[in-house]
Motif scaffolding. Structure first.
Motif, short mmCIF file in Angstrom:
data_model
loop_
_atom_site.label_atom_id
_atom_site.label_comp_id
_atom_site.label_asym_id
_atom_site.label_seq_id
_atom_site.Cartn_x
_atom_site.Cartn_y
_atom_site.Cartn_z
N PHE A 1 28.03 15.56 -16.08
CA PHE A 1 26.97 15.29 -15.11
C PHE A 1 25.61 15.70 -15.66
O PHE A 1 24.62 14.97 -15.54
CB PHE A 1 27.27 16.03 -13.81
N ILE A 2 25.56 16.87 -16.30
CA ILE A 2 24.30 17.36 -16.87
C ILE A 2 23.84 16.46 -18.01
O ILE A 2 22.67 16.05 -18.07
CB ILE A 2 24.46 18.81 -17.36
N ILE A 3 24.78 16.13 -18.92
CA ILE A 3 24.42 15.34 -20.10
C ILE A 3 24.11 13.89 -19.73
O ILE A 3 23.17 13.28 -20.25
CB ILE A 3 25.57 15.39 -21.13
N GLY A 4 24.90 13.33 -18.82
CA GLY A 4 24.77 11.91 -18.51
C GLY A 4 23.76 11.57 -17.43
O GLY A 4 23.28 10.43 -17.36
N PHE A 5 23.41 12.54 -16.57
CA PHE A 5 22.50 12.23 -15.47
C PHE A 5 21.33 13.20 -15.38
O PHE A 5 20.16 12.78 -15.42
CB PHE A 5 23.25 12.24 -14.14
N LEU A 6 21.61 14.48 -15.23
CA LEU A 6 20.55 15.44 -14.92
C LEU A 6 19.54 15.56 -16.05
O LEU A 6 18.32 15.49 -15.81
CB LEU A 6 21.17 16.81 -14.60
N ALA A 7 20.01 15.73 -17.28
CA ALA A 7 19.09 15.87 -18.42
C ALA A 7 18.24 14.61 -18.64
O ALA A 7 17.02 14.71 -18.79
CB ALA A 7 19.87 16.24 -19.68
N PRO A 8 18.84 13.40 -18.65
CA PRO A 8 18.01 12.20 -18.79
C PRO A 8 17.02 12.03 -17.64
O PRO A 8 15.90 11.55 -17.86
CB PRO A 8 19.04 11.07 -18.80
N PHE A 9 17.42 12.42 -16.42
CA PHE A 9 16.53 12.29 -15.28
C PHE A 9 15.31 13.20 -15.44
O PHE A 9 14.16 12.76 -15.24
CB PHE A 9 17.27 12.63 -13.99
N ILE A 10 15.53 14.45 -15.80
CA ILE A 10 14.42 15.39 -16.00
C ILE A 10 13.52 14.92 -17.13
O ILE A 10 12.28 14.96 -17.03
CB ILE A 10 14.96 16.81 -16.27
N LEU A 11 14.13 14.45 -18.22
CA LEU A 11 13.36 13.95 -19.35
C LEU A 11 12.55 12.72 -18.94
O LEU A 11 11.39 12.56 -19.34
CB LEU A 11 14.29 13.59 -20.51
N GLY A 12 13.14 11.86 -18.13
CA GLY A 12 12.43 10.66 -17.66
C GLY A 12 11.23 11.02 -16.81
O GLY A 12 10.17 10.38 -16.93
N VAL A 13 11.37 12.01 -15.94
CA VAL A 13 10.23 12.46 -15.12
C VAL A 13 9.13 13.00 -16.02
O VAL A 13 7.95 12.71 -15.81
CB VAL A 13 10.69 13.52 -14.09
#
Length: 284
Positions: free
Chosen positions: A24-36
């Motif tokens: 969940f962290i690698i596939g969603f949370l980290a990309p989401f934070i990086l995208g913001v």
């Protein structure tokens, strides 16, 4: 007293939980934070990102094509949410009654959901353009034709899926309540609107949530069916973000800012819709 199962869970919970949590962290949370973060920068690659503050958001909200895509997508979502849920509920209600060959028809209605969006887009493009050619127009002649073409496509694809959810909900309705309504002399119409629909609110909540989010997120069907033609007038939000990010050099940060705005809009609308339908579900 702790049972053997409880002891096993306490001992081995990390073995089963941590892999999913890490994914969940690698596939969603980290990309989401990086995208913001990237939405506040000018970049072509992650390593070349330079902080520009709110400039990307300013350019995004000043883009008239973006606002047209937002209005177009909102209207599309409203229409498809109503049409899909009404027809899916009606078909499910019909199939839960004594109907010869109901199982076969359920399978037929569900099958379009198994086909990929790009393939559906091109198939329906051929079909609809073949019909419209009799009037000398195509789907890309006007945004109106593209709009109703996408409505037909998404409804055809999603109705069967929502039908299955509604059938499951109807089959789980308490039989004693339905029998009590029949004993009290309630007509079929009264039973439907005063008993069945209120008790079906959990299923209606799920189907409404799915159709709202699917309507806003529509991308591949829009790309295949019209690709935004004519002149981006049939371009929906997801396609607008894609074209901004990949089709306009130097606008990657603006495209990322639009994606963040898009996420906020969909999240707020989905939460409001879910809250409204859940409130009715509790009252029922």
């Amino acid at each position: 007293m702790t049972t053997m199962i409880g002891k096993s869970i306490r001992r081995w919970w990390a073995v089963f939980t941590l892999p999913t949590f890490l994914a969940f962290i690698i596939g969603f949370l980290a990309p989401f934070i990086l995208g913001v973060y990237l939405s506040f920068t000018k970049f072509t690659t992650i390593t070349s990102a330079k902080w520009v503050g709110g400039r990307n958001y300013q350019r995004a909200v000043q883009d008239p094509v973006f606002w047209h895509a937002l209005w177009y997508t909102t209207l599309f979502t409203i229409v498809t949410t109503i049409v899909i849920n009404v027809i899916a509920f009606a078909i499910a209600y019909m199939f839960t009654k004594a109907l010869k060959g109901a199982t076969v028809f359920r399978t037929v209605f569900f099958m379009p959901n198994l086909i990929g969006g790009i393939i559906l887009g091109y198939v329906w493009q051929l079909l609809l353009n073949g019909v419209l050619s009799h009037w000398g127009v195509t789907l890309t002649y006007s945004a109106t034709y593209g709009f109703w073409g996408m409505v037909i496509l998404l409804c055809w694809q999603q109705i069967g899926y929502m039908m299955v959810i509604y059938i499951a909900g109807m089959q789980a309705l308490p039989s004693d309540v339905m029998e009590a309504a029949a004993v009290d002399g309630a007509s079929g119409r009264q039973t439907l609107f005063n008993v069945t629909i209120p008790l079906m609110m959990p299923s209606i909540t799920v189907c409404s949530f799915l159709t709202v989010t699917n309507g806003f997120k529509l991308f591949d069907q829009n790309l295949a069916l019209t690709n935004g033609a004519p002149s981006k007038m049939s371009e929906m939000l997801a396609l607008n973000i894609y074209n901004t990010f990949y089709g306009r050099p130097g606008f990657e940060g603006v495209g990322q800012a639009k994606a963040v705005i898009f996420f906020i809009i969909v999240a707020v609308i989905a939460l409001l819709q879910n809250k409204l339908t859940t409130r009715k579900e509790v009252q029922a």
